[in-house]
Motif scaffolding. Structure first.
Motif, mmCIF file in Angstrom:
data_model
loop_
_atom_site.group_PDB
_atom_site.id
_atom_site.type_symbol
_atom_site.label_atom_id
_atom_site.label_comp_id
_atom_site.label_asym_id
_atom_site.label_seq_id
_atom_site.Cartn_x
_atom_site.Cartn_y
_atom_site.Cartn_z
ATOM 1 N N LEU A 8 35.004 -43.325 -56.361
ATOM 2 C CA LEU A 8 35.524 -43.638 -55.032
ATOM 3 C C LEU A 8 36.903 -44.268 -55.093
ATOM 4 N N GLU A 9 37.073 -45.232 -56.001
ATOM 5 C CA GLU A 9 38.374 -45.898 -56.118
ATOM 6 C C GLU A 9 39.463 -44.897 -56.482
ATOM 7 N N GLY A 10 39.148 -43.987 -57.417
ATOM 8 C CA GLY A 10 40.118 -42.967 -57.797
ATOM 9 C C GLY A 10 40.448 -42.043 -56.645
ATOM 10 N N LEU A 11 39.442 -41.696 -55.836
ATOM 11 C CA LEU A 11 39.687 -40.825 -54.680
ATOM 12 C C LEU A 11 40.627 -41.495 -53.686
ATOM 13 N N LEU A 12 40.395 -42.767 -53.407
ATOM 14 C CA LEU A 12 41.250 -43.468 -52.447
ATOM 15 C C LEU A 12 42.687 -43.553 -52.940
ATOM 16 N N ARG A 13 42.856 -43.778 -54.241
ATOM 17 C CA ARG A 13 44.218 -43.862 -54.769
ATOM 18 C C ARG A 13 44.903 -42.493 -54.748
ATOM 19 N N GLU A 14 44.125 -41.454 -54.954
ATOM 20 C CA GLU A 14 44.689 -40.108 -54.894
ATOM 21 C C GLU A 14 45.117 -39.754 -53.474
ATOM 22 N N LEU A 15 44.354 -40.219 -52.484
ATOM 23 C CA LEU A 15 44.647 -39.880 -51.092
ATOM 24 C C LEU A 15 45.691 -40.799 -50.457
ATOM 25 N N ALA A 16 45.926 -41.978 -51.053
ATOM 26 C CA ALA A 16 46.801 -42.980 -50.435
ATOM 27 C C ALA A 16 48.152 -42.421 -50.002
ATOM 28 N N PRO A 17 48.916 -41.740 -50.883
ATOM 29 C CA PRO A 17 50.230 -41.260 -50.440
ATOM 30 C C PRO A 17 50.143 -40.150 -49.402
ATOM 31 N N ARG A 18 48.985 -39.497 -49.302
ATOM 32 C CA ARG A 18 48.826 -38.408 -48.339
ATOM 33 C C ARG A 18 48.451 -38.917 -46.951
ATOM 34 N N ILE A 19 48.273 -40.231 -46.833
ATOM 35 C CA ILE A 19 48.066 -40.834 -45.511
ATOM 36 C C ILE A 19 49.402 -41.226 -44.901
ATOM 37 N N VAL A 20 50.215 -41.921 -45.690
ATOM 38 C CA VAL A 20 51.470 -42.468 -45.169
ATOM 39 C C VAL A 20 52.414 -41.352 -44.732
ATOM 40 N N GLY A 21 52.524 -40.305 -45.552
ATOM 41 C CA GLY A 21 53.468 -39.235 -45.242
ATOM 42 C C GLY A 21 53.272 -38.621 -43.874
ATOM 43 N N PRO A 22 52.066 -38.136 -43.539
ATOM 44 C CA PRO A 22 51.856 -37.549 -42.211
ATOM 45 C C PRO A 22 52.122 -38.525 -41.072
ATOM 46 N N LEU A 23 51.772 -39.796 -41.282
ATOM 47 C CA LEU A 23 52.030 -40.782 -40.222
ATOM 48 C C LEU A 23 53.517 -40.943 -39.964
ATOM 49 N N VAL A 24 54.285 -41.089 -41.045
ATOM 50 C CA VAL A 24 55.734 -41.271 -40.884
ATOM 51 C C VAL A 24 56.357 -40.018 -40.294
ATOM 52 N N ARG A 25 55.902 -38.871 -40.758
ATOM 53 C CA ARG A 25 56.455 -37.622 -40.236
ATOM 54 C C ARG A 25 56.181 -37.475 -38.736
ATOM 55 N N ARG A 26 55.014 -37.950 -38.289
ATOM 56 C CA ARG A 26 54.623 -37.791 -36.885
ATOM 57 C C ARG A 26 55.195 -38.874 -35.986
ATOM 58 N N TYR A 27 55.159 -40.130 -36.473
ATOM 59 C CA TYR A 27 55.520 -41.239 -35.602
ATOM 60 C C TYR A 27 56.841 -41.906 -35.956
ATOM 61 N N GLY A 28 57.296 -41.778 -37.223
ATOM 62 C CA GLY A 28 58.439 -42.556 -37.680
ATOM 63 C C GLY A 28 58.018 -43.981 -37.969
ATOM 64 N N GLY A 129 48.333 -46.723 -53.979
ATOM 65 C CA GLY A 129 47.145 -47.157 -53.267
ATOM 66 C C GLY A 129 46.591 -48.493 -53.721
ATOM 67 N N LEU A 130 47.322 -49.243 -54.554
ATOM 68 C CA LEU A 130 46.865 -50.565 -54.971
ATOM 69 C C LEU A 130 47.088 -51.556 -53.840
ATOM 70 N N THR A 131 46.195 -52.504 -53.699
ATOM 71 C CA THR A 131 46.400 -53.554 -52.709
ATOM 72 C C THR A 131 47.421 -54.557 -53.242
ATOM 73 N N THR A 132 47.932 -55.375 -52.332
ATOM 74 C CA THR A 132 48.881 -56.408 -52.746
ATOM 75 C C THR A 132 48.251 -57.343 -53.777
ATOM 76 N N ALA A 133 46.979 -57.661 -53.591
ATOM 77 C CA ALA A 133 46.286 -58.550 -54.529
ATOM 78 C C ALA A 133 46.164 -57.896 -55.908
ATOM 79 N N GLU A 134 45.883 -56.599 -55.953
ATOM 80 C CA GLU A 134 45.759 -55.898 -57.234
ATOM 81 C C GLU A 134 47.088 -55.878 -57.976
ATOM 82 N N ILE A 135 48.169 -55.637 -57.252
ATOM 83 C CA ILE A 135 49.496 -55.614 -57.885
ATOM 84 C C ILE A 135 49.831 -57.001 -58.427
ATOM 85 N N ALA A 136 49.528 -58.027 -57.640
ATOM 86 C CA ALA A 136 49.808 -59.401 -58.072
ATOM 87 C C ALA A 136 49.030 -59.747 -59.335
ATOM 88 N N ARG A 137 47.753 -59.346 -59.395
ATOM 89 C CA ARG A 137 46.954 -59.622 -60.587
ATOM 90 C C ARG A 137 47.506 -58.887 -61.803
#
Length: 410
Positions: A8-28, A129-137
């Motif tokens: 599950l964690e790997g799936l979320l990280r794989e999908l993470a960049p594919r969420i932001v792109g469509p949102l920015v493309r649609r809404y800015g 797809g890492l959280t801020t807490a994960e990056i900090a750790r």
């Protein structure tokens, strides 16, 4: 995939960049969309283990992120007395676009207006797809520090008017170089942590390899992308043998090579061999070629140091730097003798960047030991141990010093 799957964690990280792109493309508005995507990933991490993964997980994430974006915008606009206009907006169920915006997002996160630390933090969060807490750790810094870097990075992108698009053809080379540099820095910090109690931060090196694989899949003809991926694979292949059961550092000559990841070695060697034949030679390719020579050697005694020296001389011509210089000096010593290496090191330390670096002192200690000057070697090992902030390296260097009893071999 069912609820509670370890993937599950790997799936979320794989999908993470594919969420932001469509949102920015649609809404800015990259900053708001990235926050909304993080909220959607968090919701998925909480709900999917309980309810199961949806049939179309990316659609679910984009829909939730779209709704969360409206909530964030509604909250912001309430302070500006525009609540009614925003509240009228509704988000239907959305389908994931066929276009994968991961590469565009990676280029945006490595925008030249950002500092390298900000590029790294933003890349790991928005693309990795890492959280801020994960990056900090991972970097052993307070979560607030990483949060500030990400916030400043998004503010810089917004104020600079950066658009969500691939760089123009004339900008592509320079921007790609920045992307590769960020991925290289992430990998290096994971493979040899600059501080702390452990030598490796596996989550960083693993994420760097994953992101570089994605980049290579989209730019397979770019020689330096292939070179960087090969370098990471060939280097990370040695990780299982780099530390003992107690976490102590084991240098390359003393490693049990049967413990290396031979699948990574085969993949990396094949990749760099093909790339060197088909693309203009670059620094990452040369580093990968050096790593391949080490990886293909059955034991340290038969290492082809002459070939490695030639490769380092080419690398220093293409991409000079303090660490390249140090590594070339080691190769010189292995080919022409430790005294020749020490002479080269004395001249090289006229560069302040080398004179103050603990690796310089550690190389000097090693060459002095090879030359038989054990007292001087012991002193240098002790000095290098004091200079480094990595506990495993401190322990290794101190152990090397302790072995050099006056007047005897280690």
């Amino acid at each position: 995939m069912s609820a509670g799957t370890p993937d599950l964690e790997g799936l979320l990280r794989e999908l993470a960049p594919r969420i932001v792109g469509p949102l920015v493309r649609r809404y800015g508005g990259f900053d708001l969309c990235e926050d909304a995507a993080q909220e959607a990933l968090l919701a998925a991490a909480q709900q999917w283990p309980r309810d199961g993964v949806p049939d179309q997980p990316l659609n679910w994430l984009i829909t939730v992120a779209s709704r969360r974006r409206i909530e964030l915008l509604r909250s912001e606009n309430a302070r500006r007395q525009r609540e009614d206009a925003v509240a009228a907006a509704d988000v239907p169920e959305v389908s994931a676009p066929e276009t994968d915006d991961s590469l565009t997002l990676l280029f945006l996160c490595c925008h030249p207006a950002l500092t390298p630390p900000s590029q790294i933090a933003l890349t790991l969060r928005a693309v990795g797809g890492l959280t801020t807490a994960e990056i900090a750790r991972a970097f052993l810094v307070p979560e607030a520090t990483i949060g500030q870097r990400i916030s400043r990075a998004k503010a810089t992108i917004k104020s600079g008017g950066a658009t969500f698009r691939m760089p123009a053809a004339e900008e592509l080379g320079e921007r790609l170089a920045a992307v590769l540099h960020v991925l290289y820095l992430i990998f290096n910090e994971g493979y040899t942590a600059s501080s702390g109690e452990t030598l490796h931060r596996v989550e960083l090196s693993t994420e760097a390899i994953r992101l570089t694989r994605q980049l290579h899949a989209q730019l397979p003809a770019e020689g330096e992308v292939s070179g960087l991926l090969a370098l990471m694979l060939l280097t990370d292949a040695r990780r299982p043998a780099r530390t003992s059961e107690t976490g102590a550092l084991i240098p390359l000559p003393d490693q049990d090579r049967t413990r290396w990841h031979h699948d990574f070695i085969a993949e990396g060697t094949d990749l760099i061999s093909t790339t060197l034949r088909t693309a203009p030679v670059g620094p990452y390719q040369l580093q990968a070629a050096i790593a391949a020579v080490h990886a293909e050697t059955l034991d340290a005694a038969t290492t082809d140091w002459r070939q490695i020296l030639v490769l380092y001389e080419l690398l220093e011509t293409l991409s000079p730097g303090p660490i390249v210089t140090l590594n070339r000096i080691v190769a010189v010593a292995m080919v022409h003798g430790p005294r020749t290496g020490l002479d080269r090191l004395d001249r090289a330390t006229e560069d302040p960047a080398l004179a103050s670096h603990y690796r310089t002192t550690a190389v000097r200690a090693h060459l002095l030991e090879l030359a038989g000057d054990l007292d001087a070697a012991r002193t240098a090992y002790e000095e290098a141990a004091r200079q480094t902030q990595s506990l495993p390296e401190q322990q290794y260097l101190s152990a090397q010093a302790a072995q050099l009893v006056k007047g005897s071999a280690p």
